[in-house]
Design an enzyme around this catalytic site. Sequence first.
Site, PDB file in Angstrom:
ATOM      1  N   ASP A 161      37.242  55.102  43.407  1.00  0.00           N
ATOM      2  CA  ASP A 161      37.943  55.570  44.604  1.00  0.00           C
ATOM      3  C   ASP A 161      38.904  56.711  44.316  1.00  0.00           C
ATOM      4  OD1 ASP A 161      39.823  54.001  43.197  1.00  0.00           O
ATOM      5  OD2 ASP A 161      39.456  52.279  44.480  1.00  0.00           O
ATOM      6  N   HIS A 193      40.912  42.659  47.789  1.00  0.00           N
ATOM      7  CA  HIS A 193      40.205  43.941  47.843  1.00  0.00           C
ATOM      8  C   HIS A 193      39.663  44.307  46.465  1.00  0.00           C
ATOM      9  CE1 HIS A 193      44.207  45.905  46.726  1.00  0.00           C
ATOM     10  NE2 HIS A 193      43.365  46.529  45.918  1.00  0.00           N
ATOM     11  N   GLU A 208      39.036  46.877  51.798  1.00  0.00           N
ATOM     12  CA  GLU A 208      40.032  45.966  52.325  1.00  0.00           C
ATOM     13  C   GLU A 208      39.364  44.821  53.102  1.00  0.00           C
ATOM     14  OE1 GLU A 208      43.023  46.145  51.503  1.00  0.00           O
ATOM     15  OE2 GLU A 208      43.687  48.221  51.238  1.00  0.00           O
TER      16      GLU A 208
END
Length: 246
Positions: free
Chosen positions: A67, A138, A143
């Site tokens: 990410d 998460h 999430e």
Amino acid sequence: MKLIRVENYKEMSSKAAQLVEQQILDNPHSVLGLATGSTPLGLYEQLIQGVSERGISYRHVQTINLDEYQGLSGDHPNSYRHFMNEKLLGHIDVSLENTHIPSGKSLPVEAECQRYEALIDKIGPPHLQMLGMGTNGHIGFNEPGTLETSLTHCVKLEASTRSSNARFFSDRDSVPTHAITMGIQSILKSEQILVLASGKKKAQAVKRFLEGHTSKDFPASFLWKHNHVTLIVDSDAYSLAAAEEE
């Protein structure tokens, strides 16, 4: 699911490094899935030591990160590109051209998500994907509420996640509100998955994870859909699950 219980964070990091290094010894052209945050820092220190002390080489390795914050350029001190270069990639013999992290500045963001997912399929998926586990379950920035079928996407960060990451910023308001993350399905493409959990603040999450019930309200639970997951957990993180056994 393979569960490895260790005594403390140092032992967790050492054991994780052994598994990563064995992957590279077995396949010098491995694709490694990497994570950011405080959990893997000890692991990355061990991997850096492995280059000089154990002769491990990353010359032919490619890396794929989970990410990146939306809106931050790679040279921003709080970007995950900067984090990875500082904590690992700049200290091992990997070509930075072979290290891949989503671009937080590319627009439109939907096109960047599609590009990154295509890249995962082109050079990977990872032979070994490393993950931490958030207190709300998460993984990456997936999430609660994330669908199992999700691919790389942009996500609005939960307040709890932003609070947890605020220590890396000048204040909580400076933490980005959105991030690009590999999706659940992106992660499940990996050949093997290595999950690390340490400390009492992760104990509730570990306990819920080990119950084995899948739910979009707890994204880590989807890892039970994968055939080759290893969880390394220290005594503090395992404390509530251990109490259930008594």
